[in-house]
Design a protein around this motif. Structure first.
Motif, PDB file in Angstrom:
ATOM      1  N   LEU A 193       0.803  -1.215   0.000  1.00  0.00           N
ATOM      2  CA  LEU A 193       0.000   0.000   0.000  1.00  0.00           C
ATOM      3  C   LEU A 193       0.842   1.273   0.000  1.00  0.00           C
ATOM      4  O   LEU A 193       0.529   2.244  -0.687  1.00  0.00           O
ATOM      5  N   VAL A 194       1.907   1.268   0.781  1.00  0.00           N
ATOM      6  CA  VAL A 194       2.730   2.479   0.947  1.00  0.00           C
ATOM      7  C   VAL A 194       3.981   2.368   0.071  1.00  0.00           C
ATOM      8  O   VAL A 194       4.648   1.333   0.061  1.00  0.00           O
ATOM      9  N   LYS A 195       4.261   3.444  -0.656  1.00  0.00           N
ATOM     10  CA  LYS A 195       5.450   3.495  -1.503  1.00  0.00           C
ATOM     11  C   LYS A 195       6.477   4.444  -0.896  1.00  0.00           C
ATOM     12  O   LYS A 195       6.144   5.378  -0.165  1.00  0.00           O
ATOM     13  N   ALA A 196       7.753   4.203  -1.207  1.00  0.00           N
ATOM     14  CA  ALA A 196       8.824   5.049  -0.680  1.00  0.00           C
ATOM     15  C   ALA A 196       8.673   6.473  -1.198  1.00  0.00           C
ATOM     16  O   ALA A 196       8.274   6.708  -2.348  1.00  0.00           O
ATOM     17  N   GLN A 197       8.997   7.438  -0.341  1.00  0.00           N
ATOM     18  CA  GLN A 197       8.917   8.841  -0.725  1.00  0.00           C
ATOM     19  C   GLN A 197       9.763   9.099  -1.972  1.00  0.00           C
ATOM     20  O   GLN A 197      10.900   8.635  -2.092  1.00  0.00           O
ATOM     21  N   SER A 220      19.684  -1.482  -3.397  1.00  0.00           N
ATOM     22  CA  SER A 220      19.991  -1.524  -1.977  1.00  0.00           C
ATOM     23  C   SER A 220      20.384  -0.166  -1.416  1.00  0.00           C
ATOM     24  O   SER A 220      20.778  -0.054  -0.268  1.00  0.00           O
ATOM     25  N   ALA A 221      20.248   0.869  -2.222  1.00  0.00           N
ATOM     26  CA  ALA A 221      20.684   2.195  -1.795  1.00  0.00           C
ATOM     27  C   ALA A 221      19.640   2.916  -0.958  1.00  0.00           C
ATOM     28  O   ALA A 221      19.861   4.033  -0.524  1.00  0.00           O
ATOM     29  N   HIS A 222      18.472   2.293  -0.775  1.00  0.00           N
ATOM     30  CA  HIS A 222      17.413   2.943  -0.012  1.00  0.00           C
ATOM     31  C   HIS A 222      16.628   1.882   0.743  1.00  0.00           C
ATOM     32  O   HIS A 222      16.572   0.719   0.365  1.00  0.00           O
ATOM     33  N   GLN A 223      16.033   2.283   1.846  1.00  0.00           N
ATOM     34  CA  GLN A 223      15.102   1.437   2.597  1.00  0.00           C
ATOM     35  C   GLN A 223      15.684   0.071   2.946  1.00  0.00           C
ATOM     36  O   GLN A 223      14.987  -0.943   2.954  1.00  0.00           O
ATOM     37  N   ALA A 225      17.580  -2.060   1.389  1.00  0.00           N
ATOM     38  CA  ALA A 225      17.531  -3.013   0.278  1.00  0.00           C
ATOM     39  C   ALA A 225      16.113  -3.496  -0.023  1.00  0.00           C
ATOM     40  O   ALA A 225      15.935  -4.359  -0.849  1.00  0.00           O
ATOM     41  N   ARG A 226      15.113  -2.923   0.619  1.00  0.00           N
ATOM     42  CA  ARG A 226      13.737  -3.297   0.288  1.00  0.00           C
ATOM     43  C   ARG A 226      13.302  -2.556  -0.963  1.00  0.00           C
ATOM     44  O   ARG A 226      13.657  -1.392  -1.163  1.00  0.00           O
ATOM     45  N   PRO A 227      12.481  -3.165  -1.801  1.00  0.00           N
ATOM     46  CA  PRO A 227      11.992  -2.459  -2.986  1.00  0.00           C
ATOM     47  C   PRO A 227      11.126  -1.277  -2.567  1.00  0.00           C
ATOM     48  O   PRO A 227      10.383  -1.357  -1.593  1.00  0.00           O
ATOM     49  N   PRO A 228      11.198  -0.165  -3.279  1.00  0.00           N
ATOM     50  CA  PRO A 228      10.499   1.050  -2.836  1.00  0.00           C
ATOM     51  C   PRO A 228       8.981   0.970  -2.940  1.00  0.00           C
ATOM     52  O   PRO A 228       8.291   1.832  -2.391  1.00  0.00           O
ATOM     53  N   MET A 229       8.491  -0.053  -3.628  1.00  0.00           N
ATOM     54  CA  MET A 229       7.041  -0.169  -3.764  1.00  0.00           C
ATOM     55  C   MET A 229       6.426  -1.150  -2.766  1.00  0.00           C
ATOM     56  O   MET A 229       5.207  -1.281  -2.696  1.00  0.00           O
ATOM     57  N   PHE A 230       7.242  -1.854  -1.982  1.00  0.00           N
ATOM     58  CA  PHE A 230       6.722  -2.886  -1.100  1.00  0.00           C
ATOM     59  C   PHE A 230       7.356  -2.833   0.287  1.00  0.00           C
ATOM     60  O   PHE A 230       8.505  -2.401   0.453  1.00  0.00           O
ATOM     61  N   ASP A 231       6.607  -3.322   1.278  1.00  0.00           N
ATOM     62  CA  ASP A 231       7.084  -3.510   2.653  1.00  0.00           C
ATOM     63  C   ASP A 231       7.681  -2.242   3.244  1.00  0.00           C
ATOM     64  O   ASP A 231       8.698  -2.280   3.931  1.00  0.00           O
ATOM     65  N   GLN A 232       7.035  -1.118   3.002  1.00  0.00           N
ATOM     66  CA  GLN A 232       7.445   0.132   3.631  1.00  0.00           C
ATOM     67  C   GLN A 232       6.833   0.212   5.033  1.00  0.00           C
ATOM     68  O   GLN A 232       5.734  -0.281   5.281  1.00  0.00           O
ATOM     69  N   ASP A 233       7.533   0.838   5.930  1.00  0.00           N
ATOM     70  CA  ASP A 233       7.114   0.826   7.333  1.00  0.00           C
ATOM     71  C   ASP A 233       5.736   1.437   7.553  1.00  0.00           C
ATOM     72  O   ASP A 233       5.036   1.088   8.511  1.00  0.00           O
ATOM     73  N   GLY A 234       5.315   2.334   6.672  1.00  0.00           N
ATOM     74  CA  GLY A 234       4.031   2.998   6.856  1.00  0.00           C
ATOM     75  C   GLY A 234       2.825   2.086   6.795  1.00  0.00           C
ATOM     76  O   GLY A 234       1.738   2.460   7.267  1.00  0.00           O
TER      77      GLY A 234
END
Length: 544
Positions: A193-197, A220-223, A225-234
């Motif tokens: 649901l939540v995407k990286a800023q 792996s340069a952000h979050q 190494a998690r993909p920016p479209m998935f498993d964001q803390d929000g």
């Protein structure tokens, strides 16, 4: 297509099978671009499946039979025919209507390039330009150069969970169905649901069920190494709010996450005490038929969930993967390919079914919750000869046939060996054609037949319930070779003795310890020289 009344008519099969609950895939109003996972109205039943009154009748009958009903909720995206998205197209860039979805300006001199390099899970780019839509010609948005995000099909635009209207809408949808008596929700793409800023570029690739492949340093340069479209803390704050809604209703209501998250410690965060109740364990599903690998994933799964006080779930088949009766008959086990066609290497049917029965008994012997996929109780294989002109999975079309897709595991079930469409429809028609050889798998052909897969499931589920194995504990059993998975399921309350589960994945029969009583076995055991041996690809439950 089948309908809700048809499901209601078959509920006694599930009650006799011995399951606790039924999870229904989406039956909401939908153009069916992705099997109902493109929802146009979350508060109504699609007319092809029935009415809200039919849904109420299904719930009432299920509850009469002691079955709970979990419905599918799709919060990551809607259909492009949903009223909100039609309003967003008409309202134009910068409007409050567009703020409900992920619209962005494109890159390049004239915005002709997508906003980033993300790929769709179904293949191809994850962005579509509004003016390139088939319905743009002659419309008010014919010259609209904005792009919208769709992590799946172009007919499934992603919602923006930065928008408070989206939060309020889905909490209201939860209440709508809870008020009608549903017992819980399976949450589709719960990690998405939540995407990286900033929606940063990412060089990895996302696949169904098994998760992501990280292809390089950019991923792996952000979050972490998690993909920016998935498993964001929000996402976790969303589910805390949903849990408060669900907990406000009487009885036991449940939230179940479909989350492709790795490692297991990250997945366990979804089932902390104030979030979801359960999350599907895809690490177990994609494990190879290999004793050491199975032991490792079982241990890791239990440890991760024990750390947050949540039950572990187990699953070996679902609507997104090749059925395990076929997957385990391939040369390479594990998740397997995304669909099998007639020209592809074919599974060994006998080997696959033998291993599938053994895998199911192993799974049902584990403490925690087990999920079964429709038809696996019949030993159904994948339909590997489905003609391409019958396929409907968008993954098949978006990859230009490179992936056969998931239709082969979704073929309607055989109920009656001699009936049209094996009892699925009175006309003999089925939305995906059934193989002619499926008569032998039909429910009526297996009922009462000693040794049939259906009777094996019924017996095993009855024992699992009577012995309380789901609430037990696990300790690895000593004295077996490296190719054997053997564990002791201990009682939670001391009301019974231990149950020993032994699965032999090696080439040599495994000797069982003396003084044990066989409760159930996935295949014939060997009696030799006063000892009981477990053949290759066989599981047995023992009482001691």
């Amino acid at each position: 297509m089948g309908d809700l009344r048809g499901i209601t008519a078959r509920l006694e099969h599930l009650a006799r099978l011995g399951v606790d609950a039924l999870w229904l895939s989406p039956f909401y109003r939908s153009p069916q671009a992705d099997g109902g996972y493109d929802v146009a109205d979350y508060r109504d039943v699609d007319p092809r499946f029935g009415t809200l009154a039919d849904a109420d009748a299904l719930l009432a009958r299920a509850h009469e039979l002691g079955l709970r009903v979990i419905v599918d909720l799709v919060p990551n995206h809607t259909s492009d025919q949903h009223a909100w998205f039609r309003q967003a197209l008409a309202a134009g860039p910068g409007s409050p209507e567009r703020a409900r979805y992920v619209f962005r300006e494109g890159l390049g001199e004239t915005g002709e390039e997508p906003p980033n390099n993300w790929e769709s899970v179904f293949g191809g780019p994850a962005w579509t330009r509004v003016c390139d839509r088939p319905d743009a010609a002659g419309s008010a948005w014919a010259g609209d150069g904005q792009w919208y995000l769709h992590l799946f099909d172009a007919a499934q635009p992603d919602l923006s969970w930065e928008n408070t209207e989206v939060h309020a809408e889905f909490e209201d949808v939860l209440r709508f169905w809870l008020d009608r008596g549903v017992d819980g929700f399976r949450v589709d793409v719960a990690h998405g649901l939540v995407k990286a800023q900033g929606l940063p570029d990412w060089t990895g690739h996302v696949t169904m069920v098994e998760g992501t492949d990280d292809d390089g340093p950019a991923a792996s340069a952000h979050q972490g190494a998690r993909p920016p479209m998935f498993d964001q803390d929000g996402v976790h704050e969303i589910y805390r709010a949903w849990r408060r809604v669900v907990d406000g209703y009487p009885g036991e209501r449940v939230l179940v996450a479909e989350a492709w998250v790795d490692p297991l410690e990250r997945l366990a965060r979804y089932v902390r005490s104030d979030e979801m109740h359960q999350a599907f364990n895809f690490a177990f599903l994609v494990s190879r038929w290999h004793a050491q690998e199975l032991r490792a994933v079982v241990s890791a799964s239990l440890a991760a969930n024990d750390a947050v006080g949540a039950p572990t779930t187990w699953v070996v088949s679902n609507h997104d993967v090749v059925r395990h009766a076929s997957r385990l008959g391939l040369e390479a086990t594990g998740k397997g390919p995304n669909g099998i066609g007639a020209e592809d290497p074919q599974p060994d049917a006998a080997l696959g079914l033998r291993r599938a029965r053994a895998a199911t008994l192993l799974m049902l012997g584990l403490p925690g919750s087990a999920y079964l996929y429709q038809g696996e109780e019949l030993g159904l294989p994948e339909h590997t000869a489905l003609p391409d002109d019958a396929r409907q999975d968008p993954a098949f079309f978006r990859t230009r046939g490179a992936e056969k897709g998931r239709d082969g595991c979704r073929v309607p079930l055989p109920w009656e060996a001699a009936a049209p469409a094996f009892g699925f429809s009175p006309t003999g028609a089925a939305w995906l054609p059934q193989p002619a050889g499926w008569a032998r798998y039909a429910v009526d052909a297996q009922t009462g037949q000693a040794g049939s897969t259906l009777e094996l499931y019924r017996t095993t589920l009855r024992l699992r319930r009577e012995l309380g194995l789901g609430l037990g504990s696990l300790a690895w059993a000593p004295g077996f070779g490296p190719d054997v998975v053997a564990f002791v399921n201990g009682p939670a309350d001391g009301a019974r003795g231990d149950v020993v589960v032994v699965t032999n994945l090696g080439a040599t029969p495994a000797r069982l310890p003396a003084g044990h009583r066989v409760l159930v076995a996935s295949g014939e055991l060997i009696e030799a020289d006063g000892a009981t041996l477990v053949p290759t690809d066989t599981t047995v439950w023992l009482a001691r």
